[in-house]
Design an enzyme around this catalytic site. Structure first.
Site, short mmCIF file in Angstrom:
data_model
loop_
_atom_site.label_atom_id
_atom_site.label_comp_id
_atom_site.label_asym_id
_atom_site.label_seq_id
_atom_site.Cartn_x
_atom_site.Cartn_y
_atom_site.Cartn_z
N GLY A 261 1.87 -24.93 -10.25
CA GLY A 261 0.57 -24.35 -10.59
C GLY A 261 -0.44 -24.46 -9.45
O GLY A 261 -1.21 -23.53 -9.20
N ASN B 102 -7.58 -28.38 -19.22
CA ASN B 102 -6.56 -29.43 -19.37
C ASN B 102 -7.07 -30.68 -20.07
O ASN B 102 -6.33 -31.35 -20.77
CB ASN B 102 -5.98 -29.80 -18.00
CG ASN B 102 -7.03 -29.87 -16.91
OD1 ASN B 102 -7.79 -28.93 -16.69
ND2 ASN B 102 -7.09 -31.00 -16.24
N GLN C 67 -2.38 -24.39 -18.50
CA GLN C 67 -2.36 -25.11 -19.78
C GLN C 67 -2.16 -24.20 -20.98
O GLN C 67 -1.81 -24.68 -22.06
CB GLN C 67 -3.67 -25.91 -19.96
CG GLN C 67 -3.80 -27.08 -19.02
CD GLN C 67 -2.80 -28.21 -19.32
OE1 GLN C 67 -2.19 -28.29 -20.39
NE2 GLN C 67 -2.62 -29.09 -18.35
N HIS D 12 6.33 -27.18 -15.60
CA HIS D 12 6.46 -28.52 -16.19
C HIS D 12 5.50 -28.77 -17.35
O HIS D 12 5.58 -29.81 -18.01
CB HIS D 12 6.36 -29.61 -15.10
CG HIS D 12 4.99 -29.89 -14.58
ND1 HIS D 12 4.25 -30.97 -15.01
CD2 HIS D 12 4.24 -29.26 -13.65
CE1 HIS D 12 3.09 -30.97 -14.34
NE2 HIS D 12 3.07 -29.95 -13.52
N CYS E 133 -4.63 -36.09 -12.41
CA CYS E 133 -4.94 -36.26 -10.99
C CYS E 133 -6.05 -37.27 -10.77
O CYS E 133 -6.15 -37.85 -9.71
CB CYS E 133 -5.36 -34.93 -10.39
SG CYS E 133 -4.14 -33.68 -10.68
#
Ligand code: PLP
Length: 394
Positions: free
Chosen positions: A71, A151, A179, A201, A325
């Site tokens: 992404g 997200n 998402q 993923h 992150c």
């Protein structure tokens, strides 16, 4: 007891069916899709079949799908590709305050190179106001990049309206749908997106593979240069196993979409209702309705999200304090702050994101572990004791 994984917005487990289709390309079907011989043709066929499946999921044409290394790379290709490719038309981009780092940092990078970026605010639910977008457009605006679903809180943006505005003003529209793809219907035509990013993923596919839908963009400057792969848009020998896995994950997500949505939404709402019933001083973050069906972001007063997270993990429940992150940092979520949530409440937030495999028993156990943890941690808080005393005497 098996640990419970409620962090599916960070990543998801690879499905058995997905792994099955990937394995041959890591074993005997090792051809390079660019090779003319049968080994190469076999790999090429797998790749093109996957392209069709990915395109089908988002109602695109297979020729509009460019495979990327995930992404983040798709976002980079969309934003830098349009910016560098259309520099002669203008140097202004529009984004929102709650984008993923893959978009925000890419915009910041462009700013350092002389592009100008307008970052739109969001309301308390995390939604961009279409009027703000309209008034931010300038004659030199070349791209708006606004995510489909967030997200951290799951809020879904009014992307159809944004797409219409973009079209009416002749500005390209990129949406980060990492998402939303596989969780809610995504139709590039209905959205009116010129570019759309996705990642395997997040939908039970492998890590390190994603795709960018590229519609009518004018010039898109490749960000990885080299051979003629991916219609000259992304050089490098393709990750055939990953692509096959992405294709299968897309196919399964598409066929199961309605069932998945309804099931996780019911489980998620059940969890929230029971949390509200048992635990006081809790606040839901994100839009109450226009939200991903699997996402539940809650602020707990008188608590630190990090300590909740660690204590829940000790009890076998994996959740998140926000974006993967930035977890590990004690800074409050910038997404929640942009939504006007106070620093203290933002610091006391926790995200549960449910997945295809989440069971009602896991929801029960999560509720038990959470209630126990919140009670124990709050029993050490003089501020909480004070608030309870005041509430009783009121
Ligand atoms: N965009 C959003 C909204 C995301 O949630 C993520 C991953 O967390 C990404 C982009 C980055 O995707 P990838 O991990 O495939 O690079």
């Amino acid at each position: 007891m098996d640990p419970i994984y409620l962090d599916h917005n960070s990543t998801t487990p690879v499905r058995e069916e997905v792994l099955e289709v990937m394995l041959p390309y890591l074993r005997h079907s090792y051809g390079n899709p660019s090779s003319i011989h049968r080994f190469g043709q076999h790999a090429w066929k797998a790749m093109e079949e996957a392209r069709e499946k990915v395109a089908h999921l988002i109602h695109a044409d297979p020729a509009e799908i460019v495979f990327t290394g995930g992404g983040t790379e798709a976002d980079n290709l969309a934003i830098k590709g349009v910016a560098y490719g259309n520099r002669q038309k203008g140097g202004h981009l529009i984004t929102s305050a709650i984008e993923h780092e893959a978009v925000l940092k890419t915009c910041h990078h462009l700013e350092k190179e002389g592009f100008q970026v307008t970052t739109l605010p969001v309301d308390r639910y995390g939604r961009v106001a279409p009027e703000d977008l309209r008034s931010a457009i300038r004659p030199d605006t070349i791209l708006m990049t606004i995510m489909h679903a967030n997200n951290e809180v799951g809020t879904i943006q009014p992307v159809e309206e944004i797409g219409e505005i973009a079209r009416a003003h002749g500005v390209l529209f990129h949406t980060d749908a990492v998402q939303s793809v596989g969780k809610i219907p995504v139709d590039v035509g209905k959205i009116g997106a010129d570019l759309l990013s996705m990642s395997a993923h997040k939908v039970n596919g492998p890590k390190g593979i994603g795709a960018l839908f590229v519609g009518r963009t004018g010039k898109l400057e490749p960000q990885i240069t080299g051979g003629h792969h991916e219609m000259n848009r992304r050089a490098g020998t393709e990750n055939v196993a990953g692509i096959a896995g992405l294709g299968k994950a897309a196919e399964l997500a598409g066929t199961e979409l309605e069932r998945y949505r309804e099931r996780v939404r019911l489980q998620r709402d059940d969890l929230w209702e029971r949390i509200r019933g048992r635990i006081d001083y809790v606040h839901l973050n994100g839009h109450p309705v226009k939200r991903l069906p699997n996402t539940l972001n809650i602020s707990f007063e008188f608590l630190e999200g990090e300590s909740l997270l660690i204590n829940l993990d000790l009890k076998g429940v994996a959740a998140s304090t926000g974006s993967a992150c930035s977890s590990g940092s004690l800074d409050p979520s910038r997404v929640l702050l942009a939504m006007g949530v106070s620093r203290t409440l933002a610091q006391g937030s926790l995200r549960f994101s449910l997945g295809r495999g989440t069971t009602p028993e896991e929801i029960d156990r999560t509720l038990g572990a959470l209630t126990e943890t919140v009670c124990r941690l709050r029993s050490m808080s003089p501020l909480y004791a004070d608030a309870r005393r005041k509430a009783k005497s009121a």
